[in-house]
Write a protein that holds these residues in place. Structure first.
Motif, mmCIF file in Angstrom:
data_model
loop_
_atom_site.group_PDB
_atom_site.id
_atom_site.type_symbol
_atom_site.label_atom_id
_atom_site.label_comp_id
_atom_site.label_asym_id
_atom_site.label_seq_id
_atom_site.Cartn_x
_atom_site.Cartn_y
_atom_site.Cartn_z
ATOM 1 N N PHE A 35 0.837 -1.193 0.000
ATOM 2 C CA PHE A 35 0.000 0.000 0.000
ATOM 3 C C PHE A 35 0.876 1.249 0.000
ATOM 4 O O PHE A 35 1.544 1.547 0.985
ATOM 5 N N ILE A 38 -3.068 5.636 1.427
ATOM 6 C CA ILE A 38 -4.435 5.305 1.824
ATOM 7 C C ILE A 38 -5.172 6.596 2.137
ATOM 8 O O ILE A 38 -4.694 7.431 2.907
ATOM 9 N N ALA A 48 -7.516 3.459 8.120
ATOM 10 C CA ALA A 48 -6.282 3.862 7.449
ATOM 11 C C ALA A 48 -5.180 4.167 8.464
ATOM 12 O O ALA A 48 -4.039 3.687 8.334
#
Length: 341
Positions: A35, A38, A48
């Motif tokens: 990731f 976010i 998040a």
């Protein structure tokens, strides 16, 4: 192991955010995605920040542990009997909402009394939970995962994005500040309400400030609800859904339009045009399940409800990976064109 860099956009929706917890837990467990950034509003912002904090402390397993600890603190055993029957894993059954008289009375009073009158001590259990579980000073200095947390300026009704270096406990609480229940959160002389009012979740920071070509959105509000509401409860519920979804659909509609125009061009001269051409959009949702839940269920923190949504989220993520993981880096698995008029 094949690893794909993606960005995540996490929608808010009160305790329905436990569905997102399940999605994130399964993605982290799978391990094939990283990731880069976010974005989130309200419950999406909570997920998040807690994920990023846990990841900074202990990688993927640290993120999973942090999310689990947070939602287990949210889940309480039996404050009210909101739902009957119980939620089964995966949310297969139709969930019938039965609101107890005490909760109905409280919600009715929010129409006539301000949060200052109803909650003079400004009690917010989330403050204590987040203060215990997230080291905001440490997280604000971390760039492991770029964070974009949405809040709404009360004075102008416009969006404010809090990034890593600006992130504080108050900034996160501002993102989940429902005007009818909580007092506005004041930061540097500016009052803020729930970020879901202006971006639920915000998309543009992930396009402008991240390099990943794949954007995965986790939705909590059903995209479509068949039939026309006629009862006052159904009308109020649909109005609530629209008010917390309209900003997202407007942003996605604009994104679909500019992406189409970028793809029609023979050449892409600017960075944004090139990004739009290569953007792949993906969506994890559970419309059938969420359409069975009314707006009041977003206040349900019963243990069985939270963990039923978690199980449903894990199943939705598993299904998405089985069907669409191979599209990452190649094409969208979600048709943006449906938002074009």
């Amino acid at each position: 192991m094949q690893n794909r860099m993606v960005t995540l956009a996490l929608q808010g929706g009160g305790s329905h955010g436990a569905f997102t917890w399940g999605v994130l837990d399964r993605l982290l467990e799978d391990g094939r995605m990283s990731f880069e950034g976010i974005s989130g509003a309200s419950a999406g912002a909570m997920n998040a920040v807690v994920l990023a904090h846990g990841f900074h402390i202990g990688g993927r397993e640290g993120a999973r542990a942090a999310l689990s600890a947070f939602w287990k603190r949210i889940a309480i055993k039996d404050p009210f009997s909101f739902l009957s029957p119980e939620v089964t894993p995966g949310g297969a059954n139709l969930l019938t909402h039965t609101t107890p008289a005490a909760m109905q009375a409280f919600l009715a009073m929010t129409r006539f009394f301000s949060p200052t009158q109803l909650n003079p001590l400004d009690i917010n259990p989330l403050r204590d939970i987040l203060e215990e579980q997230v080291d905001f000073a440490r997280l604000s200095k971390s760039n492991d995962i770029k964070l974009f947390i949405a809040a709404t300026k009360v004075s102008t009704g416009t969006l404010k994005i809090f990034r890593n270096r600006e992130l504080t406990l108050d900034a996160l609480l501002a993102s989940a500040c429902l005007p009818s229940i909580h007092r506005p959160i004041e930061i540097n002389g500016e009052a803020y309400w729930d970020g879901g009012l202006t971006a639920n979740p915000p998309i543009f920071p992930l396009l402008h400030l991240c390099s990943s070509h794949d954007l995965l959105v986790v939705l909590l509000h059903p995209c479509n609800r068949p039939g026309t509401p006629t009862s006052i409860n159904d009308i109020n519920q649909r109005l609530f859904e629209i008010s917390f979804s309209s900003a997202f659909f407007t942003e996605v509609g604009g994104l679909a339009l500019v992406k189409r125009e970028a793809e029609r061009g023979m050449l892409a001269f600017g960075t944004l045009e090139r990004r739009l051409k290569r953007l792949n959009m993906h969506l994890v949702e559970a419309s059938e399940l969420m359409s069975q839940l009314d707006a009041l269920s977003k206040l349900n923190t019963k243990h069985s409800f939270i963990h039923g949504l978690y199980d449903a989220g894990r199943q939705a993520a598993e299904h998405w990976m089985e069907q669409h993981f191979h599209t990452l880096g190649r094409r969208s698995s979600f048709d943006l064109g449906r938002y074009l008029q």
